[in-house]
Scaffold this motif. Structure first.
Motif, PDB file in Angstrom:
ATOM      1  N   ILE A  21       0.699  -0.708  -0.586  1.00  0.00           N
ATOM      2  CA  ILE A  21       0.157  -0.016   0.362  1.00  0.00           C
ATOM      3  C   ILE A  21       0.399   0.935   0.263  1.00  0.00           C
ATOM      4  O   ILE A  21       0.973   2.009  -0.702  1.00  0.00           O
ATOM      5  N   MET A  81      -6.555  -0.025  -3.307  1.00  0.00           N
ATOM      6  CA  MET A  81      -5.314  -0.137  -1.687  1.00  0.00           C
ATOM      7  C   MET A  81      -6.679   0.025  -1.006  1.00  0.00           C
ATOM      8  O   MET A  81      -6.336  -1.372   0.096  1.00  0.00           O
ATOM      9  N   TRP A  85      -6.540  -3.765   1.744  1.00  0.00           N
ATOM     10  CA  TRP A  85      -6.177  -3.709   2.875  1.00  0.00           C
ATOM     11  C   TRP A  85      -7.396  -4.917   3.604  1.00  0.00           C
ATOM     12  O   TRP A  85      -6.987  -4.857   4.459  1.00  0.00           O
TER      13      TRP A  85
END
Length: 250
Positions: A21, A81, A85
């Motif tokens: 990330i 992202m 995540w």
């Protein structure tokens, strides 16, 4: 439906997920000024993106890797992202840090190859981590089909967060990629649907050894498709804003 979190906590710190990330954000920030200069941005993507036509001629093979860390805008970056995540930490738990890093790279390379095979003559630069992240989603579906995922349901002006099983959210997403890949003409640009679908299938395939070690279908029956640990529970905190009662007019 837009996923915002799952109820499947990881037992360790997902260092590789966090590093990916951060790396994607830092790289995006490094060429962010080019968005104000379309010509220079086009040249930049031409040098570092995945271009199927060039690959078909044996050129710019580095694009298979470099394209995984490039994005076409803030929403593109933010969406990718968020998915990484939500789903990446659990696979990193299962595969280990090195194993997950190799898995992510292999899924991304396979996704790029699927896009090249689908449109070998396309001169349009392809960018984004979504092919690799699709692989993460495929692996997650195989290991945790009934893990709960909170999705934001948006219908015109109606907004609601609802928990759904992972197989429903990820299955619908994959079906949409296949349908769009078949029915949408991407020759002039747009979303790389075949990269998404290819990455998803490759992620499933690469996760098969872990799934089989856990017993395969018998493992699903034993755990009912749920994670092997208690699920995370989320509660909405009460607002600190005081209530103001309406006064009745006399």
């Amino acid at each position: 439906m837009f996923p915002i979190r799952d109820h499947n906590p990881s037992s360790g710190t997902p260092y590789v997920t966090y590093a990916l990330i951060v790396l994607n954000v830092v790289i995006f920030a490094s060429y962010w000024p080019l968005f104000a200069e379309p010509y220079r941005l086009t040249v930049f993507f031409g040098d570092w993106a995945l271009i199927p036509a060039a690959v078909s001629e044996g050129q710019r093979m580095h694009g298979f890797v470099t394209s995984l860390f490039l994005h076409g805008g803030l929403m593109h970056l933010g969406g990718n992202m968020l998915f990484l995540w939500i789903f990446g930490d659990n696979l990193e738990d299962d595969m280990g840090h090195t194993g997950f890093a190799l898995f992510y790279l292999a899924a991304g390379l396979g996704a790029g190859l699927a896009q090249v095979l689908a449109n070998p003559g396309s001169a349009i630069p392809t960018v984004g981590a979504s092919g690799a992240i699709a692989g993460v989603m495929g692996g997650y579906l195989l290991l945790y089909p009934r893990a709960r995922v909170d999705v934001l349901l948006i219908f015109i002006i109606f907004f609601k967060v609802i928990p759904v099983p992972a197989w429903l959210m990820l299955g619908v997403w994959f079906a949409l990629q296949l349908f769009s890949g078949v029915s949408v003409d991407t020759a002039s640009g747009g979303v790389a649907y075949w990269a998404h679908a290819g990455g998803f299938v490759i992620g499933l395939a690469l996760t098969l050894p872990i799934w089989l070690r856990r017993g395969g279908p018998r493992g699903w029956s034993r755990t009912d498709g749920l994670p092997p640990h208690p699920e995370a529970r989320y509660t909405l905190s009460r607002s600190n804003v005081p209530r103001v009662r309406k006064r009745r007019r006399r």
